[in-house]
Design a protein around this motif. Structure first.
Motif, short mmCIF file in Angstrom:
data_model
loop_
_atom_site.label_atom_id
_atom_site.label_comp_id
_atom_site.label_asym_id
_atom_site.label_seq_id
_atom_site.Cartn_x
_atom_site.Cartn_y
_atom_site.Cartn_z
N PRO A 195 2.53 -73.25 -5.31
CA PRO A 195 2.70 -71.81 -5.51
C PRO A 195 2.85 -71.46 -6.99
CG PRO A 195 4.03 -72.54 -3.66
CD PRO A 195 3.49 -73.79 -4.32
N GLY A 196 2.18 -70.42 -7.40
CA GLY A 196 2.22 -70.00 -8.80
C GLY A 196 1.04 -70.48 -9.62
N MET A 197 0.28 -71.44 -9.11
CA MET A 197 -0.95 -71.83 -9.80
C MET A 197 -1.95 -70.67 -9.72
SD MET A 197 -1.72 -75.78 -8.74
CE MET A 197 -0.63 -77.12 -9.23
N THR A 198 -2.65 -70.43 -10.80
CA THR A 198 -3.66 -69.38 -10.83
C THR A 198 -4.99 -69.99 -11.25
OG1 THR A 198 -2.80 -68.80 -13.04
CG2 THR A 198 -2.14 -67.41 -11.19
N LEU A 199 -6.02 -69.70 -10.47
CA LEU A 199 -7.30 -70.37 -10.61
C LEU A 199 -8.44 -69.36 -10.57
CD1 LEU A 199 -6.65 -73.11 -7.89
CD2 LEU A 199 -6.35 -73.40 -10.36
N ALA A 200 -9.47 -69.62 -11.36
CA ALA A 200 -10.72 -68.88 -11.26
C ALA A 200 -11.70 -69.76 -10.50
CB ALA A 200 -11.26 -68.53 -12.64
N ILE A 201 -11.99 -69.37 -9.27
CA ILE A 201 -12.91 -70.10 -8.41
C ILE A 201 -14.28 -69.44 -8.53
CG2 ILE A 201 -13.34 -70.97 -6.08
CD1 ILE A 201 -10.66 -71.88 -7.28
N GLU A 202 -15.34 -70.22 -8.87
CA GLU A 202 -16.61 -69.56 -9.20
C GLU A 202 -17.84 -70.40 -8.87
OE1 GLU A 202 -17.14 -68.87 -13.43
OE2 GLU A 202 -15.31 -69.98 -13.86
N PRO A 203 -18.30 -70.35 -7.64
CA PRO A 203 -19.56 -71.03 -7.30
C PRO A 203 -20.72 -70.53 -8.16
CG PRO A 203 -18.45 -70.28 -5.31
CD PRO A 203 -17.71 -69.70 -6.46
N MET A 204 -21.53 -71.46 -8.65
CA MET A 204 -22.76 -71.16 -9.40
C MET A 204 -23.89 -71.89 -8.69
SD MET A 204 -21.19 -71.46 -13.24
CE MET A 204 -19.51 -71.99 -12.95
N VAL A 205 -24.83 -71.12 -8.17
CA VAL A 205 -25.79 -71.63 -7.19
C VAL A 205 -27.22 -71.32 -7.63
CG1 VAL A 205 -26.51 -71.50 -4.77
CG2 VAL A 205 -24.08 -71.33 -5.36
N VAL A 206 -28.12 -72.28 -7.43
CA VAL A 206 -29.51 -72.15 -7.84
C VAL A 206 -30.42 -72.31 -6.62
CG1 VAL A 206 -31.30 -73.05 -9.38
CG2 VAL A 206 -28.91 -73.17 -10.07
N ILE A 207 -31.49 -71.50 -6.59
CA ILE A 207 -32.46 -71.64 -5.50
C ILE A 207 -33.13 -73.00 -5.55
CG2 ILE A 207 -34.70 -70.82 -4.68
CD1 ILE A 207 -33.81 -67.98 -5.38
N GLY A 208 -33.50 -73.44 -6.74
CA GLY A 208 -34.23 -74.71 -6.89
C GLY A 208 -33.33 -75.85 -7.31
N GLU A 209 -33.76 -76.58 -8.34
CA GLU A 209 -32.99 -77.72 -8.82
C GLU A 209 -31.75 -77.24 -9.57
OE1 GLU A 209 -33.60 -80.92 -8.21
OE2 GLU A 209 -35.35 -80.39 -7.00
N ARG A 210 -30.71 -78.06 -9.56
CA ARG A 210 -29.43 -77.66 -10.12
C ARG A 210 -29.38 -77.70 -11.64
NH1 ARG A 210 -26.46 -81.76 -12.16
NH2 ARG A 210 -26.92 -83.90 -11.53
N HIS A 211 -30.37 -78.26 -12.30
CA HIS A 211 -30.29 -78.53 -13.74
C HIS A 211 -30.41 -77.25 -14.55
CE1 HIS A 211 -30.48 -82.70 -12.64
NE2 HIS A 211 -31.60 -82.48 -11.97
N VAL A 212 -29.60 -77.16 -15.61
CA VAL A 212 -29.57 -75.97 -16.46
C VAL A 212 -29.61 -76.41 -17.92
CG1 VAL A 212 -28.32 -74.56 -14.78
CG2 VAL A 212 -27.02 -75.93 -16.44
N LYS A 213 -29.90 -75.44 -18.79
CA LYS A 213 -29.94 -75.70 -20.23
C LYS A 213 -29.47 -74.46 -20.96
CE LYS A 213 -34.79 -74.28 -20.70
NZ LYS A 213 -36.16 -74.70 -21.10
N LYS A 214 -29.09 -74.64 -22.21
CA LYS A 214 -28.64 -73.53 -23.05
C LYS A 214 -29.79 -73.07 -23.93
CE LYS A 214 -24.39 -73.87 -24.43
NZ LYS A 214 -23.17 -74.25 -25.21
N LEU A 215 -29.95 -71.75 -24.04
CA LEU A 215 -30.99 -71.19 -24.89
C LEU A 215 -30.61 -71.29 -26.37
CD1 LEU A 215 -32.11 -67.98 -22.93
CD2 LEU A 215 -33.13 -70.28 -22.92
N PRO A 216 -31.56 -71.05 -27.28
CA PRO A 216 -31.26 -71.16 -28.71
C PRO A 216 -30.18 -70.20 -29.21
CG PRO A 216 -33.63 -71.29 -28.36
CD PRO A 216 -33.02 -70.94 -27.03
#
Length: 251
Positions: A195-216
């Motif tokens: 009790p008292g823990m505070t959490l940001a729960i945030e599913p991040m979901v992709v239609i295709g493959e799970r791989h991601v990259k950062k833009l320039p």
């Protein structure tokens, strides 16, 4: 170290969370074809400040926007821009944070712009359902990755992919605190919830493959294969008998 919040700290987080939820409700009214992400950012920043709060993301590690605006294949951390204009059939994730008297609330939601395809509609439905599946496991003495497992199971049974490079997090006086909250994992593992823990729960979901990259731009994260993605997030507090969503308006 995972910080359990006092009741006075939770009271401030409830205010921050309410402001975040109200900002989402306000922006929903403005999501339509022809609107720029810079305009949504302006509206959000003005509202958050009008409530005596500060946009959590503005200036965070140099981030230039009040909120994050991520469109279609953009997963997270999209930078608002006058040149980025919504089109019918797009989806947009609005990630909104507010700091009130030193404490943060954080929530993301993915919205359809007009009519979207059946597959994209299902992506939104599954990602929101995964969030609620994870939250349904939140209670004292439950191990954290039981939440993670419930999210992963919901997503993968629907045929979508869970992003692994970015995760949820603790939240409070800092926007990002311990623990990290992955959207995948084995049940009955990880720290026990208290009790008292505070959490940001945030599913991040992709239609295709799970791989991601950062833009320039060094912020915007996109899917490698260009398929669309969704992101739903609530800030919660663990209570004596379950959990409380802090980032929602009270009916």
């Amino acid at each position: 170290m995972i910080i359990c919040k006092t009741e006075s700290e939770l009271a401030l987080m409830r205010v921050a969370g309410r402001i975040v939820a109200e900002t989402h409700q306000l922006l929903k009214e403005h999501i339509r074809a022809g609107v720029s992400t810079a305009e949504l950012d302006r509206i959000a920043g003005e509202y958050i400040r009008s409530q005596g709060a500060i946009p959590s993301f503005k200036g965070y590690n140099g981030f230039p926007g009040n909120i994050c605006t991520s469109i279609n294949e953009q997963l997270i951390h999209g930078i608002p821009s006058r040149s980025q204009v919504l089109k019918d059939g797009d989806i947009i994730t609005l990630d909104i944070g507010a700091q009130y008297e030193g404490y943060h609330g954080d929530s993301a939601w993915t919205y359809a712009v007009g009519e979207v395809s059946d597959e994209v509609r299902r992506l939104l439905e599954v990602t929101e359902r995964a969030l609620m599946a994870g939250l349904s496991q939140a209670a004292p003495d439950v191990r954290l990755y039981t939440i993670s497992h419930a999210i992963q199971k919901c997503v993968e049974e629907a045929g979508f992919s869970v992003v692994r490079e970015y995760v949820g997090h603790g939240i409070g006086a800092q926007l990002h605190e311990e623990p990290q909250v992955p959207n995948f994992g084995m049940p009955d593992r990880g720290p026990r919830l208290r009790p008292g823990m505070t959490l940001a729960i945030e599913p991040m979901v992709v239609i295709g493959e799970r791989h991601v990259k950062k833009l320039p731009d060094n912020w915007t994260v996109v899917t490698v294969d260009g398929t669309w993605c969704a992101h739903f997030e609530h800030t919660i507090a663990i209570t004596n008998d379950g959990y409380e969503i802090l980032t929602q308006t009270k009916s």
